[in-house]
Design an enzyme around this catalytic site. Structure first.
Site, PDB file in Angstrom:
ATOM      1  CG  ASP A 127      -4.597  -4.418   5.644  1.00  0.00           C
ATOM      2  OD1 ASP A 127      -4.362  -3.204   5.782  1.00  0.00           O
ATOM      3  OD2 ASP A 127      -3.791  -5.211   5.147  1.00  0.00           O
ATOM      4  CG  ASP A 134       0.071   1.423   4.225  1.00  0.00           C
ATOM      5  OD1 ASP A 134       1.104   1.986   4.600  1.00  0.00           O
ATOM      6  OD2 ASP A 134       0.017   0.754   3.196  1.00  0.00           O
TER       7      ASP A 134
HETATM    8  N1  GLY Z   1      -1.911  -1.051   2.460  1.00  0.00           N
HETATM    9  C1  GLY Z   1      -1.198  -1.459   1.327  1.00  0.00           C
HETATM   10  C2  GLY Z   1      -1.159  -0.486   0.223  1.00  0.00           C
HETATM   11  O1  GLY Z   1      -1.506   0.659   0.281  1.00  0.00           O
HETATM   12  O2  GLY Z   1      -0.686  -0.926  -0.808  1.00  0.00           O
END
Ligand code: GLY
Length: 405
Positions: free
Chosen positions: A121, A180
């Site tokens: 992330d 994601d």
């Molecule tokens: N990347 C985690 C979400 O979108 O909740």
């Protein structure tokens, strides 16, 4: 006589058009007026929450918890970059140095994450904060953080799989990639631009290509999670974590994919990414399960829709992406822009009153319904992409490139 008749019609048309444009501008201005008042309030709520804890690592807001309190999080949380990013957007729009100073302060809180190799992330964390910081100030110190962040993220790339590992520690057998992760590639593209090191760019396109190959279904929806064998690169399973079912279309995942491939097209001009983004856009826009206000339920395939929560964050992410995609698509550009306009307009109904809901900008997002976590609450990333969408709307109105680099 004829001439003056046409002149009158022309005048009416031009006046009508400029009124329309004025409305667009006024809408963005009033949304930012709301956002600055709410964020002023949120800063007081963050200060209060910090005063009530002895944990100095809790630095930025994320959501409203089950007890109705403002949840503040450490820099290592995947959501840590969004509030600093919002402050940068407030500065970008208002040019008020008050927001510049707040943005600098909150961005500095999360700098240490540039060395974090334990998460995929870093794009969200470092790009939304330091990426915007560099874009708006060109301060070399911010540039160094972006490049270091990209180095750390690149450590999670496995050339056999052809992807960046989303979850789990580097080297553990199950190699998980979630859709994601497309969002984190923006950090890599930027790092190549800033450093001249093309390895970040190559990792980004390899990851994007592997995701096209394995994450998408025939109807252009995407799986949330693909697990790979890290030794052979073979797909082990395609499942969900935050969606309703393995074969369902988790709403935010579709929005992440839309945004990710639109951004990849911007960065590479590879037509495959534009095509993929358009396919996802068509899946979303033509979906019979998309409510009239275009803000999706948390999963397109969740049953008993009337009882299901929405996900305003998926709407905000999609709106921001569609503004950009609208500038690239020859066939459907107008449709994408008008859809983004409708979403942004409809999100007004998701705003709390000023001075309420701890200062968040949007109600009704859903983090993870299966985990009963952050269901139908304000979440910081919805606010971030809402402001980004508004900035993009304004830039289009001003005939500026939709994304300012
Ligand atoms: N990347 C985690 C979400 O979108 O909740």
């Amino acid at each position: 006589m004829m001439l003056s008749k046409y002149k009158t019609i022309g005048f009416i048309l031009i006046t009508g058009l400029s009124n329309f444009k004025a409305i667009a501008q006024t809408d963005v201005a009033s949304a930012f007026k709301f956002a600055t008042s709410q964020t002023d309030f949120m800063l007081t709520q963050v200060a209060q929450a910090k005063a009530q804890t002895t944990n100095a690592n809790l630095v930025v807001p994320r959501n409203i918890d089950k007890n109705g309190n403002l949840a503040i999080i450490p820099s290592k949380d995947w959501c840590s970059g969004f509030f600093p990013g919002e402050l940068w957007y407030l500065y970008e729009y208002t040019k008020d140095t008050k927001w510049l100073n707040e943005a600098k302060t909150y961005t500095a809180f999360i700098e240490q994450e540039k060395f974090n190799t334990g998460t995929h992330d870093l794009g969200f964390e470092i790009y939304c904060s330091f990426g915007n910081a560099y874009r708006l100030t060109h301060d070399a110190a911010y540039k160094d953080v972006i490049i270091q962040g990209a180095r750390s993220l690149s450590k999670r790339f496995n050339p056999v799989v052809g992807a960046i590992r989303s979850w789990g520690n580097i080297g553990t057998p199950k190699f998980t990639v979630i859709v994601d992760n497309m969002m984190n590639l923006e950090l890599l593209f930027e790092a190549t631009r800033l450093s001249g090191d093309s390895s970040f760019y190559k990792i980004a396109v390899t990851h994007a290509n592997t995701t096209i190959k394995n994450h998408f279904r025939a109807d252009n929806s995407s799986y949330h999670v693909v697990n790979y064998d890290q030794e052979t690169g073979k797909v082990i399973e395609k499942i969900t974590a935050q969606g309703y079912a393995n074969e369902s279309a988790w709403a935010r995942g579709q929005a992440w994919g839309l945004y990710g491939y639109t951004m990849c097209y911007r960065e590479t001009k590879d037509k495959r990414y534009l095509e993929q983004a358009e396919k996802i856009a068509q899946f979303i826009i033509n979906n019979p399960e998309l409510p009239k206000d275009l803000i999706p339920y948390w999963d397109y395939n969740a049953p008993d829709k009337a009882t299901q929560p929405r996900d305003a964050s998926a709407g905000a992410v999609a709106a921001s992406a569609l503004y950009e995609l609208g500038t690239y698509s020859k066939a459907n550009g107008k449709l994408y822009t008008s859809t983004a306009n409708k979403i942004v307009d409809n999100l007004k109904a998701y705003r709390p009153n000023i001075g309420e809901s701890k200062g968040f900008l949007l109600l009704h997002s859903t983090g993870s319904a299966p985990a009963h976590s952050e269901v139908d609450v304000p979440i910081i990333y919805a606010d971030y992409y809402y402001l980004e969408a508004l900035i993009r709307k304004q830039r289009l109105h001003d005939h500026q490139p939709v994304v300012k680099q």
